[in-house]
Design a protein around this motif. Structure first.
Motif, mmCIF file in Angstrom:
data_model
loop_
_atom_site.group_PDB
_atom_site.id
_atom_site.type_symbol
_atom_site.label_atom_id
_atom_site.label_comp_id
_atom_site.label_asym_id
_atom_site.label_seq_id
_atom_site.Cartn_x
_atom_site.Cartn_y
_atom_site.Cartn_z
ATOM 1 N N SER A 141 9.678 17.560 7.936
ATOM 2 C CA SER A 141 9.923 17.137 6.551
ATOM 3 C C SER A 141 8.725 17.332 5.643
ATOM 4 N N GLY A 142 7.573 17.713 6.220
ATOM 5 C CA GLY A 142 6.406 17.984 5.405
ATOM 6 C C GLY A 142 5.705 16.733 4.916
ATOM 7 N N PHE A 143 5.108 16.840 3.734
ATOM 8 C CA PHE A 143 4.260 15.780 3.189
ATOM 9 C C PHE A 143 5.047 14.908 2.227
ATOM 10 N N ASP A 144 4.945 13.589 2.395
ATOM 11 C CA ASP A 144 5.526 12.670 1.423
ATOM 12 C C ASP A 144 4.786 11.345 1.506
ATOM 13 N N CYS A 145 4.977 10.508 0.506
ATOM 14 C CA CYS A 145 4.295 9.215 0.432
ATOM 15 C C CYS A 145 5.315 8.126 0.133
ATOM 16 N N GLY A 146 4.989 6.891 0.533
ATOM 17 C CA GLY A 146 5.890 5.783 0.293
ATOM 18 C C GLY A 146 5.186 4.448 0.460
ATOM 19 N N VAL A 147 5.826 3.399 -0.001
ATOM 20 C CA VAL A 147 5.238 2.068 0.037
ATOM 21 C C VAL A 147 5.412 1.449 1.419
ATOM 22 N N VAL A 148 4.400 0.697 1.853
ATOM 23 C CA VAL A 148 4.486 -0.056 3.109
ATOM 24 C C VAL A 148 5.348 -1.285 2.873
ATOM 25 N N TRP A 149 6.390 -1.447 3.682
ATOM 26 C CA TRP A 149 7.296 -2.586 3.531
ATOM 27 C C TRP A 149 6.747 -3.830 4.210
ATOM 28 N N ASP A 150 6.377 -3.686 5.493
ATOM 29 C CA ASP A 150 5.852 -4.833 6.219
ATOM 30 C C ASP A 150 4.968 -4.362 7.374
ATOM 31 N N THR A 151 4.125 -5.271 7.854
ATOM 32 C CA THR A 151 3.196 -4.948 8.931
ATOM 33 C C THR A 151 3.325 -5.974 10.050
ATOM 34 N N HIS A 152 2.955 -5.545 11.259
ATOM 35 C CA HIS A 152 3.059 -6.395 12.438
ATOM 36 C C HIS A 152 1.801 -6.207 13.276
ATOM 37 N N SER A 200 7.842 13.203 14.795
ATOM 38 C CA SER A 200 7.173 12.263 15.688
ATOM 39 C C SER A 200 5.732 12.698 15.930
ATOM 40 N N GLY A 201 4.822 11.748 15.816
ATOM 41 C CA GLY A 201 3.401 12.047 15.973
ATOM 42 C C GLY A 201 2.700 12.328 14.667
ATOM 43 N N ALA A 202 3.431 12.482 13.593
ATOM 44 C CA ALA A 202 2.826 12.846 12.305
ATOM 45 C C ALA A 202 1.777 11.819 11.871
ATOM 46 N N PRO A 203 0.660 12.288 11.303
ATOM 47 C CA PRO A 203 -0.348 11.354 10.811
ATOM 48 C C PRO A 203 0.153 10.583 9.606
ATOM 49 N N VAL A 204 -0.178 9.293 9.569
ATOM 50 C CA VAL A 204 0.092 8.456 8.401
ATOM 51 C C VAL A 204 -1.263 8.053 7.846
ATOM 52 N N THR A 205 -1.504 8.402 6.602
ATOM 53 C CA THR A 205 -2.822 8.201 6.003
ATOM 54 C C THR A 205 -2.756 7.285 4.793
ATOM 55 N N LEU A 206 -3.878 6.611 4.564
ATOM 56 C CA LEU A 206 -4.087 5.817 3.348
ATOM 57 C C LEU A 206 -5.345 6.382 2.712
ATOM 58 N N GLY A 207 -5.174 7.112 1.636
ATOM 59 C CA GLY A 207 -6.295 7.883 1.102
ATOM 60 C C GLY A 207 -6.641 8.977 2.103
ATOM 61 N N ASP A 208 -7.931 9.057 2.483
ATOM 62 C CA ASP A 208 -8.329 10.052 3.478
ATOM 63 C C ASP A 208 -8.539 9.419 4.853
ATOM 64 N N ARG A 209 -8.025 8.198 5.051
ATOM 65 C CA ARG A 209 -8.167 7.508 6.335
ATOM 66 C C ARG A 209 -6.870 7.582 7.133
ATOM 67 N N LEU A 210 -6.990 7.931 8.398
ATOM 68 C CA LEU A 210 -5.845 7.914 9.294
ATOM 69 C C LEU A 210 -5.583 6.469 9.717
ATOM 70 N N VAL A 211 -4.394 5.944 9.392
ATOM 71 C CA VAL A 211 -4.099 4.542 9.693
ATOM 72 C C VAL A 211 -2.959 4.376 10.689
ATOM 73 N N GLY A 212 -2.197 5.441 10.952
ATOM 74 C CA GLY A 212 -1.079 5.286 11.870
ATOM 75 C C GLY A 212 -0.521 6.594 12.369
ATOM 76 N N ASP A 240 0.838 -1.197 0.000
ATOM 77 C CA ASP A 240 0.000 0.000 0.000
ATOM 78 C C ASP A 240 0.877 1.253 0.000
ATOM 79 N N ILE A 241 0.362 2.314 -0.571
ATOM 80 C CA ILE A 241 1.055 3.596 -0.553
ATOM 81 C C ILE A 241 0.421 4.472 0.526
ATOM 82 N N VAL A 242 1.204 4.796 1.539
ATOM 83 C CA VAL A 242 0.736 5.657 2.628
ATOM 84 C C VAL A 242 1.449 7.001 2.546
ATOM 85 N N CYS A 243 0.853 8.002 3.191
ATOM 86 C CA CYS A 243 1.433 9.348 3.183
ATOM 87 C C CYS A 243 1.553 9.872 4.608
ATOM 88 N N LYS A 244 2.485 10.783 4.804
ATOM 89 C CA LYS A 244 2.772 11.360 6.114
ATOM 90 C C LYS A 244 2.898 12.867 5.987
#
Length: 234
Positions: free
Chosen positions: A142-153, A168-180, A133-137
């Motif tokens: 460092s502002g806004f950027d996106c990248g691929v998810v490597w692995d999940t636990h 630290s604390g920055a929202p990680v989103t998938l589309g318009d959903r906050l996922v991390g 998946d491609i998530v964004c932060k």
């Protein structure tokens, strides 16, 4: 440095906190001033440590509640908006050390919550991402950027996002959903690969960013029954 639970591989978590000089502390608030804050806004903890707000919303008691990384501050730390001269607008009321998050109770007379900060729009909470998946932060450094998810636990995931001190604390989103919630970066000796990381301005080894799943954080707040229980975003 935050103590992480054993996850079967040796990792080093780099806590991304920026320490600000005293001159960066906002001045006194006036009754007419309101700080506009959302996921991706920069905040100051105790007037000196700069981190990023994950999201802002309401709990079951209709309190205005925000989240950031737990290694940014201790319980009782004051919270200020980094770029808005409002003074103290909230307090850290709980810290979940196992999952590295902090709960902020904001003064509703001083904060205007928003869903969008720069390119990040938070329309709700989402399920954990999957590898590929491609998530964004959106971090205050460092502002806004996106990248691929490597692995999940079970409670965290790793991705090719940029994470610098203050993110630290920055929202990680998938589309318009906050996922991390971004908590920093790790170096896994056997998996370091030389790739150009233009988002971080580096051309050597990229340290993948680590985020805590938002559902894990919300679940812990619910179990506590305190401020933040029943959290819902705007």
């Amino acid at each position: 440095m935050v103590a992480m639970r054993s996850i079967g591989i040796r990792i080093l978590v780099a806590a991304a906190i920026a320490v600000m000089a005293p001159s960066g502390v906002p001045g006194n608030a006036t009754a007419a001033q309101m700080a506009t804050l959302g996921g991706g806004s920069g905040i100051l903890l105790d007037g000196r440590a700069a981190c990023t707000l994950t999201t802002v919303g309401y709990d079951t008691a209709d309190r205005v509640v925000g989240l950031t990384a737990g290694h940014c501050a201790d319980i009782g730390a004051t919270v200020q908006a980094e770029t808005q001269q409002i003074g103290v607008i909230g307090t850290v009321v709980a810290v979940g050390r196992n999952n590295d998050f902090a709960v902020i109770e904001f003064d509703r007379t001083k904060v205007t919550p928003v869903r969008q900060v720069a390119q990040t729009f938070i329309g709700g909470l989402g399920a954990p991402p999957r590898p590929g998946d491609i998530v964004c932060k959106n971090g205050r450094t460092s502002g806004f950027d996106c990248g691929v998810v490597w692995d999940t636990h079970d409670w965290w995931f790793r991705s090719q996002l940029c994470s610098k001190p203050g993110d630290s604390g920055a929202p990680v989103t998938l589309g318009d959903r906050l996922v991390g919630m971004n908590i920093g970066h790790v170096r896994v000796t056997l998996l370091d690969v030389p790739i150009v990381d233009s988002a971080c301005g580096e051309a050597a080894v990229h340290d993948p960013a680590v985020a805590i799943e938002i559902g894990v954080i919300v679940g812990e707040m619910d179990r506590s029954g305190g401020v933040g229980a029943g959290f819902r975003p705007l």
